[in-house]
Design a protein around this motif. Structure first.
Motif, PDB file in Angstrom:
ATOM      1  N   ILE A  12      50.615  77.923  22.737  1.00  0.00           N
ATOM      2  CA  ILE A  12      49.317  78.673  23.024  1.00  0.00           C
ATOM      3  C   ILE A  12      48.509  78.785  21.547  1.00  0.00           C
ATOM      4  N   ALA A  13      49.140  78.613  20.374  1.00  0.00           N
ATOM      5  CA  ALA A  13      48.252  78.456  19.365  1.00  0.00           C
ATOM      6  C   ALA A  13      47.593  77.227  18.987  1.00  0.00           C
ATOM      7  N   LYS A  16      44.440  76.829  21.775  1.00  0.00           N
ATOM      8  CA  LYS A  16      43.641  77.594  20.844  1.00  0.00           C
ATOM      9  C   LYS A  16      42.988  76.707  20.081  1.00  0.00           C
ATOM     10  N   LYS A  17      43.846  76.161  19.125  1.00  0.00           N
ATOM     11  CA  LYS A  17      43.023  75.238  18.054  1.00  0.00           C
ATOM     12  C   LYS A  17      42.391  74.258  18.465  1.00  0.00           C
ATOM     13  N   SER A  19      41.118  73.966  21.556  1.00  0.00           N
ATOM     14  CA  SER A  19      40.094  74.290  22.558  1.00  0.00           C
ATOM     15  C   SER A  19      40.470  73.740  24.109  1.00  0.00           C
ATOM     16  N   SER A  46      49.150  86.927  24.799  1.00  0.00           N
ATOM     17  CA  SER A  46      48.842  85.919  23.832  1.00  0.00           C
ATOM     18  C   SER A  46      47.559  84.961  24.622  1.00  0.00           C
ATOM     19  N   SER A  49      44.527  86.834  24.476  1.00  0.00           N
ATOM     20  CA  SER A  49      43.945  86.983  23.254  1.00  0.00           C
ATOM     21  C   SER A  49      43.452  85.559  22.625  1.00  0.00           C
ATOM     22  N   ALA A  50      44.118  84.643  23.202  1.00  0.00           N
ATOM     23  CA  ALA A  50      43.620  83.157  22.834  1.00  0.00           C
ATOM     24  C   ALA A  50      42.290  82.744  23.668  1.00  0.00           C
ATOM     25  N   ASP A  51      41.711  83.840  24.458  1.00  0.00           N
ATOM     26  CA  ASP A  51      40.371  83.655  24.899  1.00  0.00           C
ATOM     27  C   ASP A  51      40.478  82.842  26.460  1.00  0.00           C
ATOM     28  N   TYR A  52      41.802  83.043  27.135  1.00  0.00           N
ATOM     29  CA  TYR A  52      41.882  82.511  28.318  1.00  0.00           C
ATOM     30  C   TYR A  52      41.992  83.656  29.496  1.00  0.00           C
ATOM     31  N   ARG A  79      39.852  78.396  29.948  1.00  0.00           N
ATOM     32  CA  ARG A  79      39.117  79.132  28.768  1.00  0.00           C
ATOM     33  C   ARG A  79      38.019  80.130  29.050  1.00  0.00           C
TER      34      ARG A  79
END
Length: 92
Positions: A12-13, A16-17, A19, A46, A49-52, A79
């Motif tokens: 997930i990180a 997000k990185k 996009s 998570s 929080s990662a904007d999904y 997203r």
């Protein structure tokens, strides 16, 4: 939290990185109640929080023409900026 959840959180990180605009995940149904439901909760939290924008549920791929006959947990997400544009939350 279990090590498999930590693996999900690392993915997930990275999503997000980079996009990543959308994702489709599949796992065993037991993930929904493993560790008292905390593992799936951590993954969904998570992702959000990662904007999904995320929807999840259970289905048997056999219903969709696959040769597999077992229930699976599916997680689908977009997203947030894209989901808002296509009213993705209407599908949950």
């Amino acid at each position: 939290m279990t090590s498999s959840v930590n693996d999900f959180l690392a993915v997930i990180a990275t999503m997000k990185k980079l996009s990543i605009p959308c994702f489709f995940g599949e796992n065993v149904p037991n993930l929904a109640w493993h560790n008292g439901g905390k593992d799936l909760d951590a993954i969904l939290t998570s992702l959000r929080s990662a904007d999904y924008v995320v929807i999840h549920g259970f289905t048997n791929p056999r219903h969709w023409g696959a040769p597999e006959d077992r229930t699976r947990l599916f997680i689908l997400g977009l997203r947030k900026d894209i989901a808002d544009a296509v009213h993705f939350s209407d599908f949950s």
